[in-house]
Write a protein that holds these residues in place. Structure first.
Motif, PDB file in Angstrom:
ATOM      1  N   ASN A   5       0.785  -1.378  -0.081  1.00 48.72           N
ATOM      2  CA  ASN A   5       0.065   0.009  -0.140  1.00 48.72           C
ATOM      3  C   ASN A   5       0.833   1.301  -0.183  1.00 48.72           C
ATOM      4  O   ASN A   5       0.317   2.164  -0.518  1.00 48.72           O
ATOM      5  N   ASN A   6       2.083   1.115   0.512  1.00 43.94           N
ATOM      6  CA  ASN A   6       2.796   2.375   0.697  1.00 43.94           C
ATOM      7  C   ASN A   6       4.096   2.365  -0.133  1.00 43.94           C
ATOM      8  O   ASN A   6       4.760   3.678  -0.176  1.00 43.94           O
ATOM      9  N   SER A   7       4.371   1.567  -1.078  1.00 45.62           N
ATOM     10  CA  SER A   7       5.741   1.531  -1.643  1.00 45.62           C
ATOM     11  C   SER A   7       5.385   2.003  -3.137  1.00 45.62           C
ATOM     12  O   SER A   7       6.413   2.351  -3.890  1.00 45.62           O
ATOM     13  N   GLY A  26       3.803   0.310 -10.479  1.00 48.15           N
ATOM     14  CA  GLY A  26       3.968   0.653 -11.736  1.00 48.15           C
ATOM     15  C   GLY A  26       5.114   1.762 -12.033  1.00 48.15           C
ATOM     16  O   GLY A  26       6.229   1.602 -11.573  1.00 48.15           O
ATOM     17  N   ASN A  27       4.678   2.844 -12.607  1.00 52.09           N
ATOM     18  CA  ASN A  27       5.478   4.031 -12.653  1.00 52.09           C
ATOM     19  C   ASN A  27       5.460   5.110 -11.609  1.00 52.09           C
ATOM     20  O   ASN A  27       6.135   6.143 -11.795  1.00 52.09           O
ATOM     21  N   ILE A  28       4.907   4.636 -10.649  1.00 55.03           N
ATOM     22  CA  ILE A  28       4.650   5.595  -9.603  1.00 55.03           C
ATOM     23  C   ILE A  28       5.307   5.271  -8.393  1.00 55.03           C
ATOM     24  O   ILE A  28       4.955   4.217  -7.875  1.00 55.03           O
ATOM     25  N   ASP A  29       6.247   5.940  -7.865  1.00 48.09           N
ATOM     26  CA  ASP A  29       7.211   5.526  -6.623  1.00 48.09           C
ATOM     27  C   ASP A  29       6.378   6.018  -5.422  1.00 48.09           C
ATOM     28  O   ASP A  29       5.492   6.673  -5.581  1.00 48.09           O
ATOM     29  N   TYR A  30       7.075   5.584  -4.158  1.00 46.54           N
ATOM     30  CA  TYR A  30       6.399   5.797  -3.046  1.00 46.54           C
ATOM     31  C   TYR A  30       6.484   7.332  -2.676  1.00 46.54           C
ATOM     32  O   TYR A  30       5.502   8.034  -1.998  1.00 46.54           O
ATOM     33  N   LYS A  31       7.316   8.080  -3.203  1.00 42.91           N
ATOM     34  CA  LYS A  31       7.355   9.554  -2.923  1.00 42.91           C
ATOM     35  C   LYS A  31       6.175  10.185  -3.733  1.00 42.91           C
ATOM     36  O   LYS A  31       5.934  11.178  -3.394  1.00 42.91           O
ATOM     37  N   SER A  32       5.756   9.443  -4.732  1.00 45.17           N
ATOM     38  CA  SER A  32       4.752  10.328  -5.662  1.00 45.17           C
ATOM     39  C   SER A  32       3.272   9.847  -5.324  1.00 45.17           C
ATOM     40  O   SER A  32       2.440  10.483  -5.745  1.00 45.17           O
ATOM     41  N   LEU A  33       3.249   9.016  -4.417  1.00 50.63           N
ATOM     42  CA  LEU A  33       2.001   8.306  -4.188  1.00 50.63           C
ATOM     43  C   LEU A  33       1.054   9.627  -3.566  1.00 50.63           C
ATOM     44  O   LEU A  33      -0.088   9.490  -4.115  1.00 50.63           O
ATOM     45  N   GLU A  34       1.293  10.197  -2.620  1.00 46.83           N
ATOM     46  CA  GLU A  34       0.562  11.436  -2.127  1.00 46.83           C
ATOM     47  C   GLU A  34       0.055  12.293  -3.298  1.00 46.83           C
ATOM     48  O   GLU A  34      -1.066  12.704  -3.224  1.00 46.83           O
ATOM     49  N   ILE A  35       0.819  12.625  -4.247  1.00 43.98           N
ATOM     50  CA  ILE A  35       0.543  13.513  -5.394  1.00 43.98           C
ATOM     51  C   ILE A  35      -0.383  13.079  -6.480  1.00 43.98           C
ATOM     52  O   ILE A  35      -1.387  13.501  -6.718  1.00 43.98           O
ATOM     53  N   TYR A  36      -0.186  11.485  -6.368  1.00 41.52           N
ATOM     54  CA  TYR A  36      -0.859  10.829  -7.354  1.00 41.52           C
ATOM     55  C   TYR A  36      -2.482  11.015  -7.011  1.00 41.52           C
ATOM     56  O   TYR A  36      -3.273  10.922  -7.621  1.00 41.52           O
ATOM     57  N   PHE A  37      -2.741  10.800  -5.540  1.00 39.41           N
ATOM     58  CA  PHE A  37      -3.912  10.504  -5.146  1.00 39.41           C
ATOM     59  C   PHE A  37      -4.555  11.796  -4.817  1.00 39.41           C
ATOM     60  O   PHE A  37      -5.617  11.943  -4.519  1.00 39.41           O
ATOM     61  N   LYS A  38      -3.818  13.319  -5.295  1.00 39.95           N
ATOM     62  CA  LYS A  38      -4.681  14.339  -5.091  1.00 39.95           C
ATOM     63  C   LYS A  38      -5.703  14.512  -5.783  1.00 39.95           C
ATOM     64  O   LYS A  38      -5.820  14.215  -6.941  1.00 39.95           O
ATOM     65  N   LYS A  56       2.679  -5.023 -11.716  1.00 45.97           N
ATOM     66  CA  LYS A  56       3.771  -4.235 -11.418  1.00 45.97           C
ATOM     67  C   LYS A  56       3.809  -3.688 -10.009  1.00 45.97           C
ATOM     68  O   LYS A  56       4.007  -2.415  -9.722  1.00 45.97           O
ATOM     69  N   PRO A  57       3.812  -4.509  -9.249  1.00 46.29           N
ATOM     70  CA  PRO A  57       3.740  -4.100  -7.732  1.00 46.29           C
ATOM     71  C   PRO A  57       5.354  -3.461  -7.418  1.00 46.29           C
ATOM     72  O   PRO A  57       6.161  -3.956  -8.035  1.00 46.29           O
ATOM     73  N   ILE A  58       5.561  -2.802  -6.298  1.00 44.00           N
ATOM     74  CA  ILE A  58       6.841  -2.314  -5.958  1.00 44.00           C
ATOM     75  C   ILE A  58       6.949  -2.791  -4.550  1.00 44.00           C
ATOM     76  O   ILE A  58       6.020  -2.417  -3.695  1.00 44.00           O
ATOM     77  N   ILE A  59       8.146  -3.246  -4.323  1.00 44.21           N
ATOM     78  CA  ILE A  59       8.566  -3.488  -2.678  1.00 44.21           C
ATOM     79  C   ILE A  59       9.462  -2.453  -2.474  1.00 44.21           C
ATOM     80  O   ILE A  59      10.606  -2.842  -2.945  1.00 44.21           O
ATOM     81  N   ASP A  60       9.273  -1.137  -1.909  1.00 45.99           N
ATOM     82  CA  ASP A  60      10.242  -0.319  -1.713  1.00 45.99           C
ATOM     83  C   ASP A  60      11.210  -0.507  -0.730  1.00 45.99           C
ATOM     84  O   ASP A  60      10.875  -0.916   0.417  1.00 45.99           O
ATOM     85  N   GLU A  61      12.494  -0.305  -0.835  1.00 45.91           N
ATOM     86  CA  GLU A  61      13.443  -0.514   0.244  1.00 45.91           C
ATOM     87  C   GLU A  61      13.236   0.267   1.372  1.00 45.91           C
ATOM     88  O   GLU A  61      13.423  -0.109   2.714  1.00 45.91           O
ATOM     89  N   ASN A  62      12.920   1.640   0.941  1.00 51.05           N
ATOM     90  CA  ASN A  62      12.858   2.531   2.159  1.00 51.05           C
ATOM     91  C   ASN A  62      11.503   2.276   3.080  1.00 51.05           C
ATOM     92  O   ASN A  62      11.554   2.474   4.210  1.00 51.05           O
ATOM     93  N   ILE A  63      10.660   1.948   2.245  1.00 53.98           N
ATOM     94  CA  ILE A  63       9.252   1.450   2.964  1.00 53.98           C
ATOM     95  C   ILE A  63       9.401   0.218   4.014  1.00 53.98           C
ATOM     96  O   ILE A  63       8.909   0.267   5.222  1.00 53.98           O
ATOM     97  N   LEU A  64      10.112  -0.549   3.232  1.00 54.11           N
ATOM     98  CA  LEU A  64      10.623  -1.870   4.057  1.00 54.11           C
ATOM     99  C   LEU A  64      11.258  -1.517   5.311  1.00 54.11           C
ATOM    100  O   LEU A  64      10.982  -1.976   6.360  1.00 54.11           O
ATOM    101  N   ASN A  65      12.380  -0.783   5.167  1.00 51.35           N
ATOM    102  CA  ASN A  65      13.109  -0.370   6.405  1.00 51.35           C
ATOM    103  C   ASN A  65      12.428   0.256   7.385  1.00 51.35           C
ATOM    104  O   ASN A  65      12.690   0.094   8.411  1.00 51.35           O
ATOM    105  N   SER A  66      11.651   1.135   6.995  1.00 54.77           N
ATOM    106  CA  SER A  66      11.028   2.107   7.999  1.00 54.77           C
ATOM    107  C   SER A  66       9.864   1.247   8.578  1.00 54.77           C
ATOM    108  O   SER A  66       9.815   1.246   9.787  1.00 54.77           O
ATOM    109  N   LEU A  68      13.678 -12.158   9.006  1.00 52.33           N
ATOM    110  CA  LEU A  68      13.179 -12.807   8.217  1.00 52.33           C
ATOM    111  C   LEU A  68      12.451 -12.188   7.116  1.00 52.33           C
ATOM    112  O   LEU A  68      11.941 -12.740   6.119  1.00 52.33           O
ATOM    113  N   ILE A  69      12.096 -10.798   7.239  1.00 51.39           N
ATOM    114  CA  ILE A  69      11.407 -10.138   6.540  1.00 51.39           C
ATOM    115  C   ILE A  69      12.596  -9.293   5.469  1.00 51.39           C
ATOM    116  O   ILE A  69      13.321  -8.765   5.830  1.00 51.39           O
ATOM    117  N   SER A  70      12.229  -9.786   4.030  1.00 50.12           N
ATOM    118  CA  SER A  70      13.107  -9.192   2.874  1.00 50.12           C
ATOM    119  C   SER A  70      12.344  -9.100   1.875  1.00 50.12           C
ATOM    120  O   SER A  70      11.018  -9.677   1.479  1.00 50.12           O
TER     121      SER A  70
END
Length: 475
Positions: free
Chosen positions: A116-118, A121-133, A172-182, A227-229
């Motif tokens: 949900n947060n990563s 497709g062509n929209i990364d996690y930084k752009s999600l908030e802008i996309y949903f405007k 085209k799901p994304i598992i973003d490393e920043n979201i994972l680590n956070s 074990l989460i990767s």
């Protein structure tokens, strides 16, 4: 600026100094404003190349219509106008994390939130908030023990966008490393601080006692997070969300049949359905067979918290499910009268019943209350006495009329909501003979004799799991 910081005593030495806080505020205040062009507010998902399938109307019932898609997926549909322009779509599949190994199961716990947060497709996690405007829809995956799927809630205006989002998410799901680590960092902090919370210690003991230390019914530990990767998360995604064979779909809300058919053909009849079927696996969660008492001494709250659990004894049937709920409602009425009002023994008290078909017998009646520490055993005994009185038929028959009246009032309100029909169609899709009970039909099943008879079959008074939270010794 006003800055207010709180901390436990053992961490006060590691708090930031006043100088470091002022320095941080000055640094943030002097940062240049980010100029976001208008084009960034019009982020669009990349176009999808979907080859349409076909849908066929199979039957028209009184309360819904059934469609069969060319890929074998069954769809139940009801047009409503309760929420004006809202549309609800749910995809469900009986399987869930029960089929996964322990390592995969742990990753399944985190996968929905990380997806949900990563981004996608062509929209990364930084752009999600802008996309949903300016957009008003939600697409959320879920994974339970014995079921997984997606929920889609949208306005009519955003229907196509929500469906493009859904199809992009599964392709085209994304598992973003920043979201994972956070996510891992925040959960590690929660686990580290958990033992300082009496409620968390109590919950841990409750789960352990009730479920006989089953590995799928315990709280997370720090070692589990190792074990989460990204690789393990992707493996779980591929197992649960790339093959839509045996998935079921329900659609309710403000959508006409002609528009629905176009949606089904374009976005659902072409979902991949591989030949193999995977069914849920019995996790073999075993409840204690006898009565058990576990006491947790933690915290300084000047009251005790008690959870009494009676494992369900009996078979699943729609009537038994109805009677179990009616018994719990009757019990709530009598607990308020006999425990809260007559002896003034509790601050709050309630019961709830759990009886489902696809959870391999993990069903029970649970009673939760808080009381004065010195009256804990007295109130427990009184609660058991109320249950025993129901089993013996020692209660006023007009209490059954109260249960029936409450059901009728709740039914008349619920039947005018989309959530009622969402729930009905989902269960109908999974249980072919599932029906809802009108007040008239309810009253023909729920009566004084049936409740007494059912309570003696469903509840064994010698099989009660008691878990009690008491405060540490006061001065």
């Amino acid at each position: 600026y006003d800055v207010f910081i709180t901390s436990r005593d053992n961490l006060k030495d590691s708090l930031p100094t006043e100088e470091s806080i002022i320095t941080l505020i000055d640094k943030l205040s002097n940062q240049k404003e980010v100029n976001i062009s208008n084009n960034n507010f019009n982020l669009k998902l990349a176009s999808l190349d979907l080859k349409p399938g076909t849908s066929k109307l199979v039957s028209s019932e009184d309360n819904y219509k059934e469609f069969l898609l060319s890929n074998g997926i069954k769809v139940l549909y009801k047009n409503t106008d309760f929420d004006k322009d809202r549309i609800y779509i749910k995809l469900t599949k009986l399987e869930g994390s029960s089929t996964l190994e322990q390592k995969e199961y742990l990753n399944a716990l985190f996968l929905p939130d990380i997806l949900n947060n990563s981004g996608l497709g062509n929209i990364d996690y930084k752009s999600l908030e802008i996309y949903f405007k300016g957009k008003n829809f939600d697409v959320s995956p879920f994974i339970d023990d014995y079921m997984q799927g997606f929920t889609i809630s949208t306005t009519k205006e955003n229907l196509i966008e929500s469906l493009n989002y859904f199809r992009t998410l599964i392709s085209k799901p994304i598992i973003d490393e920043n979201i994972l680590n956070s996510t891992l960092k925040s959960n590690a902090e929660i686990i580290k601080n958990r033992d300082f919370s009496p409620k968390s210690v109590f919950k841990k003991s409750l789960l352990s006692t009730l479920n006989s230390d089953h590995p799928r019914r315990r709280m997370l530990e720090l070692d589990d997070l190792n074990l989460i990767s990204e690789e393990n998360l992707n493996n779980v995604f591929n197992k649960l969300f790339t093959n839509f064979k045996d998935y079921k779909i329900t659609v309710t809300g403000s959508i006409e049949e002609t528009e629905l058919i176009k949606v089904l053909d374009t976005y659902f009849a072409n979902l991949p359905t591989k030949s193999e079927s995977v069914e849920p696996k019995n996790l073999n969660v075993i409840y204690p067979k006898d009565s058990v008492r576990k006491t947790v001494v933690q915290g300084i709250d000047k009251k005790s918290t008690v959870v009494l659990t009676y494992p369900y004894h009996g078979e699943f049937s729609l009537e038994n499910r109805l009677l179990y709920g009616a018994f719990s409602n009757l019990l709530n009425i009598l607990l308020i009268e006999d425990v809260r009002e007559k002896i003034g023994g509790v601050y709050s008290i309630s019961s709830r019943s759990e009886l489902e078909k696809f959870n391999f017998g993990e069903n029970y009646l649970q009673i939760v209350f808080s009381t004065d520490t010195k009256r804990t055993d007295e109130v427990i005994d009184k609660v058991k006495e109320v249950i025993n009185n129901i089993q013996k038929g020692n209660f006023s028959k007009n209490k059954i009329e109260d249960v029936q009246k409450n059901y009728e009032l709740n039914f008349e309100t619920a039947i005018k909501t989309n959530s009622f029909w969402n729930n009905f169609l989902e269960k109908k899709n999974l249980i072919s003979d599932y029906e809802f009970y009108t007040p008239m039909r309810y009253n023909s099943i729920v009566n004084y004799n049936s409740i007494v008879e059912f309570s003696n079959k469903a509840i064994d008074k010698n099989n009660c799991i008691e878990v009690v939270l008491l405060p540490e010794k006061e001065d």
